[in-house]
Design a protein around this motif. Structure first.
Motif, PDB file in Angstrom:
ATOM      1  N   SER A 173      20.606  -2.576  18.182  1.00 37.38           N
ATOM      2  CA  SER A 173      20.171  -3.948  17.909  1.00 37.38           C
ATOM      3  C   SER A 173      18.654  -4.036  17.795  1.00 37.38           C
ATOM      4  N   VAL A 174      17.919  -3.277  18.633  1.00 34.87           N
ATOM      5  CA  VAL A 174      16.451  -3.284  18.547  1.00 34.87           C
ATOM      6  C   VAL A 174      15.991  -2.702  17.228  1.00 34.87           C
ATOM      7  N   LEU A 175      16.623  -1.594  16.799  1.00 35.13           N
ATOM      8  CA  LEU A 175      16.261  -0.990  15.521  1.00 35.13           C
ATOM      9  C   LEU A 175      16.546  -1.927  14.355  1.00 35.13           C
ATOM     10  N   GLU A 176      17.656  -2.644  14.471  1.00 31.12           N
ATOM     11  CA  GLU A 176      17.973  -3.607  13.402  1.00 31.12           C
ATOM     12  C   GLU A 176      16.944  -4.727  13.350  1.00 31.12           C
ATOM     13  N   GLN A 177      16.519  -5.202  14.521  1.00 29.07           N
ATOM     14  CA  GLN A 177      15.485  -6.249  14.543  1.00 29.07           C
ATOM     15  C   GLN A 177      14.160  -5.740  13.981  1.00 29.07           C
ATOM     16  N   LEU A 178      13.821  -4.491  14.298  1.00 25.57           N
ATOM     17  CA  LEU A 178      12.574  -3.920  13.765  1.00 25.57           C
ATOM     18  C   LEU A 178      12.644  -3.749  12.258  1.00 25.57           C
ATOM     19  N   GLN A 179      13.812  -3.364  11.772  1.00 25.64           N
ATOM     20  CA  GLN A 179      13.958  -3.226  10.318  1.00 25.64           C
ATOM     21  C   GLN A 179      13.832  -4.573   9.604  1.00 25.64           C
ATOM     22  N   LYS A 180      14.361  -5.629  10.302  1.00 25.14           N
ATOM     23  CA  LYS A 180      14.222  -6.947   9.698  1.00 25.14           C
ATOM     24  C   LYS A 180      12.761  -7.402   9.665  1.00 25.14           C
ATOM     25  N   LYS A 181      12.021  -7.037  10.765  1.00 29.87           N
ATOM     26  CA  LYS A 181      10.622  -7.452  10.852  1.00 29.87           C
ATOM     27  C   LYS A 181       9.658  -6.362  10.371  1.00 29.87           C
ATOM     28  N   ALA A 182      10.168  -5.391   9.636  1.00 27.23           N
ATOM     29  CA  ALA A 182       9.293  -4.299   9.170  1.00 27.23           C
ATOM     30  C   ALA A 182       8.245  -4.828   8.193  1.00 27.23           C
ATOM     31  N   MET A 183       7.020  -4.250   8.272  1.00 20.16           N
ATOM     32  CA  MET A 183       5.907  -4.680   7.400  1.00 20.16           C
ATOM     33  C   MET A 183       6.086  -4.085   6.005  1.00 20.16           C
ATOM     34  N   LYS A 184       5.808  -4.879   5.025  1.00 22.96           N
ATOM     35  CA  LYS A 184       5.911  -4.431   3.637  1.00 22.96           C
ATOM     36  C   LYS A 184       4.527  -4.013   3.124  1.00 22.96           C
ATOM     37  N   THR A 185       4.532  -3.147   2.148  1.00 22.76           N
ATOM     38  CA  THR A 185       3.290  -2.598   1.583  1.00 22.76           C
ATOM     39  C   THR A 185       2.887  -3.409   0.353  1.00 22.76           C
ATOM     40  N   LEU A 186       1.608  -3.737   0.281  1.00 25.68           N
ATOM     41  CA  LEU A 186       1.090  -4.462  -0.894  1.00 25.68           C
ATOM     42  C   LEU A 186       0.899  -3.487  -2.046  1.00 25.68           C
ATOM     43  N   SER A 187       1.295  -3.926  -3.198  1.00 24.88           N
ATOM     44  CA  SER A 187       1.064  -3.109  -4.392  1.00 24.88           C
ATOM     45  C   SER A 187      -0.423  -3.149  -4.774  1.00 24.88           C
ATOM     46  N   GLU A 188      -0.777  -2.266  -5.681  1.00 26.05           N
ATOM     47  CA  GLU A 188      -2.201  -2.191  -6.098  1.00 26.05           C
ATOM     48  C   GLU A 188      -2.632  -3.472  -6.787  1.00 26.05           C
ATOM     49  N   GLU A 189      -1.743  -4.031  -7.560  1.00 17.43           N
ATOM     50  CA  GLU A 189      -2.093  -5.277  -8.270  1.00 17.43           C
ATOM     51  C   GLU A 189      -2.290  -6.415  -7.268  1.00 17.43           C
ATOM     52  N   GLU A 190      -1.384  -6.517  -6.294  1.00 16.85           N
ATOM     53  CA  GLU A 190      -1.535  -7.560  -5.287  1.00 16.85           C
ATOM     54  C   GLU A 190      -2.801  -7.343  -4.460  1.00 16.85           C
ATOM     55  N   ARG A 191      -3.110  -6.077  -4.166  1.00 16.06           N
ATOM     56  CA  ARG A 191      -4.331  -5.795  -3.408  1.00 16.06           C
ATOM     57  C   ARG A 191      -5.574  -6.234  -4.174  1.00 16.06           C
ATOM     58  N   GLU A 192      -5.614  -5.973  -5.462  1.00 19.92           N
ATOM     59  CA  GLU A 192      -6.782  -6.389  -6.271  1.00 19.92           C
ATOM     60  C   GLU A 192      -6.880  -7.912  -6.334  1.00 19.92           C
ATOM     61  N   ASN A 193      -5.747  -8.572  -6.445  1.00 17.29           N
ATOM     62  CA  ASN A 193      -5.786 -10.037  -6.503  1.00 17.29           C
ATOM     63  C   ASN A 193      -6.302 -10.627  -5.180  1.00 17.29           C
ATOM     64  N   VAL A 194      -5.825 -10.058  -4.051  1.00 19.48           N
ATOM     65  CA  VAL A 194      -6.299 -10.543  -2.744  1.00 19.48           C
ATOM     66  C   VAL A 194      -7.792 -10.284  -2.597  1.00 19.48           C
ATOM     67  N   LEU A 195      -8.250  -9.117  -3.035  1.00 24.95           N
ATOM     68  CA  LEU A 195      -9.682  -8.791  -2.930  1.00 24.95           C
ATOM     69  C   LEU A 195     -10.533  -9.718  -3.789  1.00 24.95           C
ATOM     70  N   LYS A 196     -10.056 -10.032  -4.986  1.00 28.50           N
ATOM     71  CA  LYS A 196     -10.798 -10.959  -5.851  1.00 28.50           C
ATOM     72  C   LYS A 196     -10.853 -12.360  -5.237  1.00 28.50           C
ATOM     73  N   ALA A 197      -9.716 -12.800  -4.669  1.00 23.92           N
ATOM     74  CA  ALA A 197      -9.694 -14.127  -4.062  1.00 23.92           C
ATOM     75  C   ALA A 197     -10.657 -14.193  -2.873  1.00 23.92           C
ATOM     76  N   LEU A 198     -10.725 -13.128  -2.073  1.00 24.17           N
ATOM     77  CA  LEU A 198     -11.639 -13.115  -0.938  1.00 24.17           C
ATOM     78  C   LEU A 198     -13.102 -13.142  -1.383  1.00 24.17           C
ATOM     79  N   LYS A 199     -13.402 -12.369  -2.430  1.00 24.18           N
ATOM     80  CA  LYS A 199     -14.785 -12.348  -2.934  1.00 24.18           C
ATOM     81  C   LYS A 199     -15.178 -13.699  -3.524  1.00 24.18           C
TER      82      LYS A 199
END
Length: 253
Positions: A173-199
């Motif tokens: 059950s703990v592993l299942e909860q961790l899988q549900k709350k697992a962090m997702k990786t940002l793609s390169e395009e999303e990373r560039e968009n976030v960086l542009k918005a911050l700048k």
């Protein structure tokens, strides 16, 4: 003498008058009748007991089973209804076989074939000869000689299996909860968009900071300046973190 008697008679007291006699006691003529009626109507139980009590006979004592119901008397069989005795025994008849037993021989055989009596172990703890049984005292290692000595009881094994199964279910059950709350990786395009918005946000905040008056003589101006400085520091920290790390993880909240 006549004169002397005359003198004596002159000195005597006068005679007393005769007193009338007492009247006779009144007796009713009905007294006998009343006495007979009282004796006639007198109840025996109003005195000290009945006048005559029947004494029980010593032969009329209570006998054993005298109060139990007695069966009806058997009727005498008539001569025409008499049954002839059977020459063949019935199927349910079991003859009584009396076998004479030789108890002396039987006891002798039991003694010869029987196992000898095992001696009891004693422990003497004083010079007077005080002794007690060694087995129930705890000094005799009778438990270590058992066949199941050192074997884990079944209820303990069953309890361990249940605890292990519960632990596995909890880990799953703990592993299942961790899988549900697992962090997702940002793609390169999303990373560039976030960086542009911050700048872009940093440029807007920096322009507002540069537009502040040189003289901060009020508390509102000082607070506004401090707020803009904190925003610029946070934006610079976020921009540097994204630029230094190519892979960015975001938690699913």
């Amino acid at each position: 003498m006549d004169t002397q008697s005359a003198q004596e008679g002159a000195c005597d007291p006068p005679p007393r008058p005769a007193q009338p006699g007492k009247p006779a006691r009144y007796v009713s003529k009905y007294s006998e009748f009343v006495r007979r009626e009282a004796e006639k109507n007198k109840s025996q139980w109003k005195t000290m007991g009945p006048a005559k009590v029947a004494v029980p006979s010593p032969n009329d004592f209570l006998q054993k089973r005298s109060k139990e119901p007695k069966p009806a008397p058997k009727k005498k069989e008539e001569e025409g209804e008499k049954l002839l005795p059977l020459s063949v025994p019935r199927r349910t008849y079991h003859p009584v076989v009396r076998v004479k037993k030789n108890f002396i021989y039987k006891n002798a055989v039991a003694v010869i074939r029987g196992e000898p009596k095992k001696p009891q172990h004693f422990c003497v703890d004083s010079r007077q000869g005080d002794k007690y049984l060694l087995e129930p005292s705890g000094l005799f290692p009778k438990y270590t000689r058992k066949k199941n000595y050192g074997v884990i009881p079944k209820y303990v094994t069953r309890r361990n299996e249940e605890m292990k199964r519960e632990e596995e279910e909890y880990q799953a059950s703990v592993l299942e909860q961790l899988q549900k709350k697992a962090m997702k990786t940002l793609s390169e395009e999303e990373r560039e968009n976030v960086l542009k918005a911050l700048k872009k946000k940093w440029e807007e905040t920096n322009r507002a900071f540069q537009s502040l008056p040189v003289l901060t003589d009020t508390s509102y101006k000082r607070m506004h300046k401090q707020e803009l400085e904190l925003k610029l520091q946070q934006l610079e920290h976020d921009i540097a973190a994204i630029e230094n790390h190519k892979t960015v993880y975001i938690a699913n909240v």
